[in-house]
Design an enzyme around this catalytic site. Structure first.
Site, PDB file in Angstrom:
ATOM      1  N   GLU A 268     -13.109  12.491  12.034  1.00  0.00           N
ATOM      2  CA  GLU A 268     -13.521  11.107  12.301  1.00  0.00           C
ATOM      3  C   GLU A 268     -12.995  10.597  13.634  1.00  0.00           C
ATOM      4  O   GLU A 268     -13.659   9.802  14.308  1.00  0.00           O
ATOM      5  CB  GLU A 268     -13.075  10.198  11.157  1.00  0.00           C
ATOM      6  CG  GLU A 268     -13.650  10.568   9.788  1.00  0.00           C
ATOM      7  CD  GLU A 268     -15.171  10.626   9.742  1.00  0.00           C
ATOM      8  OE1 GLU A 268     -15.821   9.922  10.536  1.00  0.00           O
ATOM      9  OE2 GLU A 268     -15.705  11.385   8.912  1.00  0.00           O
ATOM     10  N   HIS A 271     -15.422  11.305  16.283  1.00  0.00           N
ATOM     11  CA  HIS A 271     -16.463  10.277  16.423  1.00  0.00           C
ATOM     12  C   HIS A 271     -15.940   9.079  17.209  1.00  0.00           C
ATOM     13  O   HIS A 271     -16.648   8.522  18.057  1.00  0.00           O
ATOM     14  CB  HIS A 271     -16.937   9.805  15.050  1.00  0.00           C
ATOM     15  CG  HIS A 271     -17.717  10.824  14.289  1.00  0.00           C
ATOM     16  ND1 HIS A 271     -18.687  11.614  14.866  1.00  0.00           N
ATOM     17  CD2 HIS A 271     -17.687  11.175  12.955  1.00  0.00           C
ATOM     18  CE1 HIS A 271     -19.221  12.407  13.943  1.00  0.00           C
ATOM     19  NE2 HIS A 271     -18.625  12.166  12.788  1.00  0.00           N
ATOM     20  N   HIS A 277     -22.030  15.200  15.614  1.00  0.00           N
ATOM     21  CA  HIS A 277     -21.827  16.373  14.769  1.00  0.00           C
ATOM     22  C   HIS A 277     -22.270  17.649  15.471  1.00  0.00           C
ATOM     23  O   HIS A 277     -23.209  17.653  16.263  1.00  0.00           O
ATOM     24  CB  HIS A 277     -22.588  16.224  13.452  1.00  0.00           C
ATOM     25  CG  HIS A 277     -21.915  15.303  12.505  1.00  0.00           C
ATOM     26  ND1 HIS A 277     -22.604  14.544  11.579  1.00  0.00           N
ATOM     27  CD2 HIS A 277     -20.601  15.003  12.323  1.00  0.00           C
ATOM     28  CE1 HIS A 277     -21.746  13.819  10.878  1.00  0.00           C
ATOM     29  NE2 HIS A 277     -20.532  14.077  11.322  1.00  0.00           N
TER      30      HIS A 277
END
Length: 311
Positions: A268, A271, A277
């Site tokens: 995470e 991100h 991804h």
């Protein structure tokens, strides 16, 4: 006072059970941790879809469309939901979405809900979309093998500005020490391969990265789904929000039936830094995250962060 032998025996049994079954690292205040099983997952609808293909109608297809739409595979035109988008009819748009999904995950591209495709979809995963081609044409979808051959970025490649290379992170009050340790280690790993440094601040409201455990609908438009299914999600720079699903069983380390906070936190945080991804199964940015394992950064993750920030 001398304890009765039966009482001592009972006390010994209780102590033994406690030692054999330690408490999980984190239990959400409003929701007890639960072991992930396929039966408890929100993906149970997939079991009825084996072999479904274009032109068929089957219960659960509407849920499949919702799943593929959420993760960026359903084709929209001018943000208008197409015909059959919410019913149980297997239409052309769904077939194309499945082909795109199969392509991304290097499966046989046949547009059919075959056993391998269902197996790929079933495990727990990150809630961030894999593909950001919602408004692209049929032809661009078919070019996904080139577009998704490695790391990807969010639309527009958002990133932290050059003046922002020291990021602070925080948790709401009451977060267990073991949770903060797991995230500390995850930030140290990213710091070792990127131009960023990370430091903890007790000021949650002013932190660059706000990390919290949430349940179900928690006000950001991306509700969690209980045990299994979606484990966590985070937002592109420079939003900074990072949410774990409080209904999962979280641990610091490798425990069957539980999810490693360091591994999911590492994903995470990718991100948060701007990575999307990857379809490289060795990358920490691969969207599916199994229980009972710990992953580290792969070369694809390192290549991605270097490409995004040009260092």
């Amino acid at each position: 006072m001398i304890m009765e032998p039966k009482f001592l025996h009972l006390l010994s049994c209780i102590l033994l059970l406690f030692l054999l079954n330690p408490l999980p690292l984190f239990t959400h205040a409003n929701s007890p941790n639960q072991l992930y099983t396929q039966e408890s997952s929100g993906m149970d609808f997939l079991k009825t879809l084996v072999g479904t293909r274009k032109g068929t109608t089957s219960k659960g297809i509407s849920q499949l469309k919702k799943y593929l739409s959420h993760f960026g595979y359903m084709n929209h035109k001018n943000n208008i939901i197409l015909a059959h988008q919410t019913d149980d009819f297997f239409d052309d748009n769904l077939e194309l979405a499945i082909k795109s999904y199969q392509t991304f995950f290097k499966l046989e591209v046949n547009g059919i809900m075959d056993a391998n495709t269902i197996t790929q979809m079933s495990p727990p995963r990150c809630g961030v979309p894999d593909s950001f081609n919602l408004n692209r044409s049929h032809e661009l979808y078919l070019r996904i093998p080139t577009l998704a051959s490695h790391y990807i970025f969010f639309p527009g490649e958002p990133k932290w500005p050059p003046t922002k290379r020291s990021l602070t992170y925080s948790f709401p009050s009451g977060a267990p020490t073991d949770v903060t340790n797991s995230i500390l280690h995850a930030t140290q790993i990213w710091a070792s391969v990127s131009p960023f440094t990370f430091s903890y601040t007790p000021d949650y409201d002013q932190a660059d990265i706000k990390i919290s455990f949430q349940n179900r609908d928690h006000g950001d438009g991306n509700p969690f789904d209980g045990p299994g299914g979606i484990l966590a999600h985070a937002y592109a720079p420079s939003d900074g929000r990072l949410h774990f699903d409080g209904d999962e069983r979280w641990v610091d380390g490798v425990t069957p039936g539980a999810f490693d906070l360091q591994t999911v936190g590492l994903h995470e945080l990718g991100h948060v830094l701007g990575l999307g991804h990857s379809n490289d199964t060795g990358a920490v940015m691969y969207p599916y995250i199994g229980d009972g394992l710990r992953k580290v950064l792969g070369q694809d993750d390192i290549n991605g962060i270097k490409a995004l920030y040009q260092f």
